[in-house]
Design a protein around this motif. Structure first.
Motif, PDB file in Angstrom:
ATOM      1  N   MET A   1     -34.509 -28.152   0.245  1.00 27.20           N
ATOM      2  CA  MET A   1     -34.699 -29.433  -0.182  1.00 27.20           C
ATOM      3  C   MET A   1     -34.588 -29.694  -1.381  1.00 27.20           C
ATOM      4  SD  MET A   1     -37.375 -32.397   1.145  1.00 27.20           S
ATOM      5  CE  MET A   1     -38.209 -31.304   1.817  1.00 27.20           C
TER       6      MET A   1
ATOM      7  N   VAL B   1     -34.876 -32.376  -4.766  1.00 27.06           N
ATOM      8  CA  VAL B   1     -35.420 -33.896  -5.331  1.00 27.06           C
ATOM      9  C   VAL B   1     -34.913 -34.085  -6.617  1.00 27.06           C
ATOM     10  CG1 VAL B   1     -37.305 -35.341  -5.707  1.00 27.06           C
ATOM     11  CG2 VAL B   1     -37.462 -33.695  -3.670  1.00 27.06           C
TER      12      VAL B   1
ATOM     13  N   VAL C   1     -33.877 -37.406  -2.016  1.00 27.37           N
ATOM     14  CA  VAL C   1     -34.027 -36.230  -1.486  1.00 27.37           C
ATOM     15  C   VAL C   1     -33.194 -35.654  -0.594  1.00 27.37           C
ATOM     16  CG1 VAL C   1     -35.834 -35.200   0.179  1.00 27.37           C
ATOM     17  CG2 VAL C   1     -36.391 -37.074  -1.337  1.00 27.37           C
TER      18      VAL C   1
ATOM     19  N   HIS D   1     -31.036 -32.761   1.793  1.00 26.91           N
ATOM     20  CA  HIS D   1     -31.250 -31.841   2.758  1.00 26.91           C
ATOM     21  C   HIS D   1     -30.257 -30.728   2.794  1.00 26.91           C
ATOM     22  CE1 HIS D   1     -34.455 -34.507   4.192  1.00 26.91           C
ATOM     23  NE2 HIS D   1     -33.668 -35.435   4.300  1.00 26.91           N
TER      24      HIS D   1
END
Length: 129
Positions: free
Chosen positions: A1, A3, A25, A27
């Motif tokens: 992940m 950010v 965010v 994935h």
């Protein structure tokens, strides 16, 4: 992940505070969630302010490849809940698809003295955008 915190150029900048307008965010599959900070706008009425806010939200989402159609959650803070119908009419102009999950609160004051409404959203962005 992964950010990323962002204040995109060409979109509304933070007002009188130190914060990021968007948290992206990402994935592993390339999809992302966008968390957009609460927005306020100029205007004399809840409807005018709501319209300005949705325009600002559209710009912030657009900077990350999303649109208001990608919104999955919306939180609204009104200083007078009896004005909910004014906000609702404008909201339906901008959010025309399936309605996102939602919470609406009455707050006695917002950070900007003349603000009657503040809105924050979460958007789900498919992979590739």
């Amino acid at each position: 992940m992964k950010v990323t915190l962002d204040n995109p150029a060409g979109a509304p900048q933070p007002a009188n505070a130190y914060y990021s307008q968007v948290a992206r965010v990402e994935h592993a599959d390339g999809s992302a969630l966008l968390f957009v900070s609460g927005q306020v706008a100029e205007g004399a009425t809840v409807a005018e302010q709501s319209r300005g806010i949705f325009e600002a939200l559209g710009a912030l989402l657009g900077a990350h490849g999303a649109t208001l159609a990608d919104v999955v959650n919306i939180r609204t803070y009104l200083t007078d809940i009896s004005r909910l119908h004014e906000y609702g009419a404008v909201r339906r102009e901008f959010l025309t698809g399936t309605a996102p999950t939602s919470m609406t609160f009455e707050a006695p004051r917002l950070f900007k003295p003349d603000a009657r409404i503040e809105i924050e959203v979460v958007a789900a962005v498919p992979a590739g955008r």
